[in-house]
Design a protein around this motif. Structure first.
Motif, PDB file in Angstrom:
ATOM      1  N   ARG A 117     -16.162  -9.575  30.531  1.00 49.05           N
ATOM      2  CA  ARG A 117     -17.116 -10.552  31.059  1.00 49.05           C
ATOM      3  C   ARG A 117     -16.401 -11.574  31.946  1.00 49.05           C
ATOM      4  O   ARG A 117     -15.179 -11.574  32.040  1.00 49.05           O
ATOM      5  N   ASN A 155     -22.495 -19.071  30.966  1.00 48.97           N
ATOM      6  CA  ASN A 155     -21.912 -19.179  29.616  1.00 48.97           C
ATOM      7  C   ASN A 155     -20.481 -19.672  29.750  1.00 48.97           C
ATOM      8  O   ASN A 155     -19.655 -19.040  30.424  1.00 48.97           O
ATOM      9  N   GLU A 156     -20.208 -20.799  29.157  1.00 47.50           N
ATOM     10  CA  GLU A 156     -18.842 -21.344  29.117  1.00 47.50           C
ATOM     11  C   GLU A 156     -18.110 -21.198  30.459  1.00 47.50           C
ATOM     12  O   GLU A 156     -17.211 -20.375  30.598  1.00 47.50           O
ATOM     13  N   TYR A 283     -15.208 -24.248  18.297  1.00 48.09           N
ATOM     14  CA  TYR A 283     -14.497 -23.361  17.370  1.00 48.09           C
ATOM     15  C   TYR A 283     -13.241 -24.083  16.901  1.00 48.09           C
ATOM     16  O   TYR A 283     -12.521 -24.642  17.726  1.00 48.09           O
ATOM     17  N   GLU A 318     -22.815 -23.443  19.867  1.00 47.89           N
ATOM     18  CA  GLU A 318     -22.155 -22.338  19.166  1.00 47.89           C
ATOM     19  C   GLU A 318     -21.114 -22.887  18.212  1.00 47.89           C
ATOM     20  O   GLU A 318     -20.374 -23.814  18.550  1.00 47.89           O
ATOM     21  N   TRP A 326     -11.329 -13.680  17.919  1.00 48.33           N
ATOM     22  CA  TRP A 326     -10.122 -13.864  18.718  1.00 48.33           C
ATOM     23  C   TRP A 326      -9.027 -14.593  17.959  1.00 48.33           C
ATOM     24  O   TRP A 326      -7.965 -14.837  18.485  1.00 48.33           O
ATOM     25  N   GLU A 366     -16.202  -8.149  20.267  1.00 46.29           N
ATOM     26  CA  GLU A 366     -16.398  -9.164  19.221  1.00 46.29           C
ATOM     27  C   GLU A 366     -17.071  -8.589  17.971  1.00 46.29           C
ATOM     28  O   GLU A 366     -17.748  -9.310  17.247  1.00 46.29           O
ATOM     29  N   HIS A 369     -16.319 -10.539  14.933  1.00 41.52           N
ATOM     30  CA  HIS A 369     -16.623 -11.973  14.897  1.00 41.52           C
ATOM     31  C   HIS A 369     -17.693 -12.204  13.835  1.00 41.52           C
ATOM     32  O   HIS A 369     -18.623 -11.416  13.714  1.00 41.52           O
TER      33      HIS A 369
HETATM   34  C1  GLA Z   1     -17.549 -18.216  23.051  1.00 40.01           C
HETATM   35  C2  GLA Z   1     -18.602 -17.451  23.815  1.00 40.01           C
HETATM   36  C3  GLA Z   1     -19.353 -16.489  22.968  1.00 40.01           C
HETATM   37  C4  GLA Z   1     -18.430 -15.762  22.023  1.00 40.01           C
HETATM   38  C5  GLA Z   1     -17.717 -16.777  21.183  1.00 40.01           C
HETATM   39  C6  GLA Z   1     -16.834 -16.137  20.147  1.00 40.01           C
HETATM   40  O1  GLA Z   1     -17.998 -19.386  22.546  1.00 40.01           O
HETATM   41  O2  GLA Z   1     -19.519 -18.283  24.468  1.00 40.01           O
HETATM   42  O3  GLA Z   1     -19.988 -15.556  23.834  1.00 40.01           O
HETATM   43  O4  GLA Z   1     -17.509 -15.016  22.732  1.00 40.01           O
HETATM   44  O5  GLA Z   1     -16.901 -17.551  22.021  1.00 40.01           O
HETATM   45  O6  GLA Z   1     -16.055 -17.079  19.492  1.00 40.01           O
END
Ligand code: GLA
Length: 664
Positions: A117, A155-156, A283, A318, A326, A366, A369
């Protein structure tokens, strides 16, 4: 600047509870179980379409909304709201193949292959056009959908690219910032090592070169990267706002410090105010945090998010229910941690709790996860805690729209954090985020709720302002006004050293010298593990300075070299300013010494107490006992979690939580 907004998701009843939901990974039959279990857990909102570009737009000019329609309809039919994402963080292979120039190039000049991604160059016109088209089509189709609560752009944001398109965009950005080449040459100090530019075409991104690159270049590259991503975000947000003007728009930031690619203060005005909200992912990363206990890490993330929102409510977009994919080998949350951490985010202003992700993936990067619904299904601890917390969140819905009461602020300047990380620093260990985390954790342990705020904002409402590491500073004017007005300012070492171009101020610490009344003769960084003694019996670590008072009282001195003042205090106007010329080894004792008082004097250690208050005066004391002993909670009212009255000095058992609606 942050704009106030206390109603960040108006169409959502109560506090938000949910997570990333990726039904595209599952058969249709599983979706029914999903929504049934969501309802069972109290989930009222999920983030959908985060990485589903390939489904909606499977080829050039091909659009297929059938699946997303079905997902949105299913959510609406079950009373669950959608945080609808634009999916633009993950272009599919067909797109990258059709537009190879959109694939990112790294600093070594290697163009990366597609296959994961965030494989895009923010500066590639084909990508820029594609994301606006995607956002526009989604907004047109779903603006009036009953499930829609808010929009989630990308996203991020963090991607950077060093390609020729990036170089062109960088030059244009530099021209705007510095005017002509002379301005650029001055700003970067290119006479050093004879790197003077005579033509704009010579200016490059910080691609890999033989030796230490120019710190000015590195710093401007970071600013440019943040601005470029902001532009990308805004292009989608504008397209959505035009077509869906009544729904909030956000993106999941990482203001919590996991990623530091953005100058969040420059983003601030675009993610605050009417129909905007600050949403962040958090996180816990133990190795980033020295020996900082998990609840203090949670508090840091929350306080940074609230700070960016200017004190308004924000949203935890999140977190992980248990371990992260990870983080190999790390870390099963201890029983109850997920519940305590989640409540702490809410105590600290989040309007709910969301996870990555709803259901654990069976495949993909993931697949291991953790999730709200783990591979172990409804038998697993994570699920039981998810369900339990959902019920608790439902009982405290009335806190929605209230704001956090904080007496103290910690100053966080994102540019300063970048600059302190540029190459060629005198110590590898005086970096901003770790320094801020240490001070913030000491405040947490002392029981002081703090906002992490922009040093340029109005600070007059705070009793204490702490500047653990403000490396870049142009002027002391705002801090001076705060002190003169009656505030207590506490400044950490290696602050006020450089200007915005990372040029050392003459006469250290240039921008702070007059305010703190101290001059620094030389830096004396310490080796790892080395301590330096002070004559008040305390110790410093990592860093020290040969410092002399100009107009300040010497409260403590070093016992050996640099043998000059170590801790200084100066009264100014109605307030006072403290300066420490080393990093205090025991920051809690240091805070006591400079007069910082806990919010709730006498409260037990590891009892987290945070107050949220509505504008009409209704107030709630959140109490979370992270310790192993029963703890007395100084409030009177009703515990919303149990429905029972809370008598003054009521006892909270170890591991337990309470949210007390206070009797005024
Ligand atoms: C990030 C991403 C998510 C996922 C999480 C996993 O926050 O936005 O898509 O990959 O990490 O920790």
């Amino acid at each position: 600047m942050a704009h106030p907004n206390n109603d960040i998701i108006p169409t959502l009843d109560g506090l938000a509870y949910g997570g990333d939901y990726n039904p595209e990974q599952w058969d249709r039959a599983v979706w029914d179980e999903d929504v049934r279990l969501m309802r069972e857990a109290g989930v009222n909102i999920v983030s959908v379409n985060i990485f589903a570009w390939a489904g909606v737009n499977p080829g050039p000019g091909v659009w297929d909304f059938e699946r997303l329609d079905a997902v949105m309809d299913l959510l609406a039919a079950n009373g669950i709201k959608a945080d609808l994402a634009t999916s633009t963080a993950s272009p599919p292979p067909w797109f990258s193949q059709a537009h190879p120039e959109t694939l990112p190039v790294n600093a070594e000049g290697v163009r990366l292959a597609y296959g994961a991604r965030a494989e895009y160059c923010p500066h590639a016109p084909a990508f820029q056009d594609a994301v606006v088209e995607m956002a526009s089509r989604l907004a047109e189709r779903y603006a009036a959908h009953p499930a829609l609560a808010m929009w989630h752009v990308g996203n991020e944001y963090y991607r950077s690219c060093f390609c020729d398109l990036a170089a062109d965009a960088f030059r244009a950005w530099l021209q705007e910032r510095h005017g002509g080449l002379d301005g650029l040459n001055d700003a970067w100090g290119t006479t050093f090592w004879s790197q003077t530019f005579t033509d704009w075409s010579q200016v490059l991104p910080p691609r890999l070169c033989a030796e230490t690159p120019s710190p000015g270049l590195v710093l401007d590259w970071q600013r440019f990267g943040s601005d470029a991503l902001l532009k990308l975000f805004r292009s989608e947000a504008d397209a959505i706002a035009e077509r869906s003007p009544d729904k909030p728009i956000t993106t999941n930031l990482m203001v919590t410090g996991n990623f530091s690619h953005l100058d969040y203060h420059r983003w601030g005005e675009h993610v605050t105010g009417p129909n905007r909200l600050v949403a962040t992912d958090h996180y816990l990363i133990p190795e980033h945090d020295d020996d900082i206990e998990a609840p203090a890490q949670v508090a840091f993330g929350a306080d940074a998010s609230r700070g960016l929102a200017g004190g308004s409510p924000w949203l935890l977009m999140e977190q992980s229910a248990n371990s992260s994919a990870w983080r190999k080998g790390y870390f099963a949350k201890r029983p109850g941690d997920q519940i305590r951490h989640s409540l702490s985010y809410v105590a600290r202003g989040s309007e709910g709790v969301m996870f990555f992700q709803w259901r654990a993936s069976r495949y993909g990067a993931e697949r291991y996860h953790s999730a709200m619904l783990p591979h172990g299904g409804t038998e697993a601890k994570s699920w039981r805690e998810v369900k339990e917390f959902g019920a608790r969140l439902g009982r405290i819905a009335e806190v929605k729209g209230s704001t956090v009461v904080a007496r103290a602020a910690v100053l966080l300047d994102f540019e300063s954090a970048w600059a302190a990380n540029t190459p060629g620093q005198p110590s590898a260990h005086m970096t901003t985020y770790p320094e801020l985390r240490r001070w913030h954790a000491a405040l947490w342990r002392k029981g002081v709720t703090t906002d992490l705020v922009n040093p340029a904002w109005d600070l007059s409402g705070y009793e204490y302002v702490l500047a653990p590491h403000l490396y870049v500073l142009e002027s002391d004017a705002n801090l001076r006004a705060y002190v003169e007005g009656g505030g207590t300012l506490v400044v950490g070492p290696y602050s006020g050293i450089v200007d915005r171009n990372d040029h050392v101020h003459p006469g250290l610490p240039g921008a702070l010298r007059d305010l703190i009344g101290v001059r620094i003769e030389e830096f004396a960084p310490l080796a790892e593990g080395e301590a330096i003694g002070l004559d008040d019996g305390s110790e410093g670590r990592t860093w020290s300075e040969a410092a002399q008072p100009i107009d300040a009282e010497v409260v403590a001195s070093f016992t050996e070299y640099p043998s000059t003042g170590a801790l200084f205090r100066r009264e100014l106007g109605r307030g006072e300013v403290w300066y420490t010329a080393t990093r205090p080894a025991d920051l809690e004792a240091f805070l006591t010494k400079v007069g910082v008082e806990p919010d709730f004097p006498g409260a037990a250690p590891n009892l987290e107490l945070v107050r949220r208050r509505h504008e009409d005066g209704r107030s709630y004391l959140f109490a979370i006992n992270h310790g192993t002993e029963p703890a007395e909670v100084p409030a009177e009212g009703d515990d919303l979690l149990t429905g029972r009255p809370w008598a003054a000095k009521g006892i909270l058992d170890p591991g337990e939580t309470a949210v007390i609606r206070e009797r005024s």
